[in-house]
Design an enzyme around this catalytic site. Structure first.
Site, PDB file in Angstrom:
ATOM      1  CD  GLU A 199      45.371  41.685  35.145  1.00  0.00           C
ATOM      2  OE1 GLU A 199      44.534  41.766  36.063  1.00  0.00           O
ATOM      3  OE2 GLU A 199      46.604  41.564  35.347  1.00  0.00           O
ATOM      4  CD  GLU A 229      46.625  36.881  36.244  1.00  0.00           C
ATOM      5  OE1 GLU A 229      46.983  37.966  35.772  1.00  0.00           O
ATOM      6  OE2 GLU A 229      45.736  36.169  35.704  1.00  0.00           O
TER       7      GLU A 229
END
Length: 191
Positions: free
Chosen positions: A41, A61
């Site tokens: 990210e 995730e």
């Protein structure tokens, strides 16, 4: 962390990553090892990403029964397309450098060197390539691209026009023209 701490913690991470994305100068992510979850990210918030072929990256995730919370669900689809981003997030797939280059996640893939810093060295080479350019032009070019990508083409062209107008009254523009005329390298000052 207890559940009441998670939300504020992720919000702080998202805010820091957004600050990186909004820096007025070019940013380059050099991925020589792992960029999983928040690491990817952070890399997605950079303007350019380069990686070693041995690097591993992914938004993993969903393996933890959560979703990317630092901007990954928004930046990955903008980088590689919606369908492929969904596939990668839904599967929590990890890509190596070659695979990441093939899907457009990174701009350059390099064989890792014995020092383990091939991507870092490429990032430095790119930075050296950017460094001689006019600082004001670099700042408004980034602004025009970033803002233009969020709107339709006609609005994007208007943004480009407004950003271009910011370069016209600069001393750097005059220096660039003079340097071109005198066949020498310009000496920009960011003015």
């Amino acid at each position: 962390m207890n559940p009441s701490e998670v939300g504020p913690f992720v919000s702080k991470i998202r805010a820091v990553i957004n600050e990186i994305a909004n820096l007025p100068v070019p940013t380059i992510a050099a991925i020589d090892g792992l960029a999983l979850g928040g690491g990817l990210e952070l890399a997605l918030a950079c303007d350019i990403r380069v990686a070693a072929s041995s690097a591993k990256m992914g938004l993993v995730e969903t393996k933890l029964a959560i979703i990317p919370g630092g901007g990954g669900t928004q930046r990955l689809p903008r980088a590689i397309g919606v369908s492929l981003a969904k596939e990668l997030i839904f599967s929590a797939r990890v890509l190596d450098g070659q695979e990441a280059k093939a899907v457009g996640l990174i701009s350059h893939v390099l064989e890792q060197n014995p020092e383990g810093d091939a991507a870092y060295r490429k990032a430095l080479d790119l930075a050296r390539e950017f460094l001689p350019q006019g600082p004001v032009a670099m700042r408004v070019a980034k602004l025009a691209i970033n803002q233009g990508m969020e709107v339709d083409l006609v609005t994007g062209l208007a943004i480009e026009e407004a950003c271009y107008a910011q370069t016209i009254p600069t001393k750097d523009r005059l220096e660039g023209l003079l340097a071109f005329k005198e066949k020498r390298s310009p000496r920009y000052k960011g003015e």
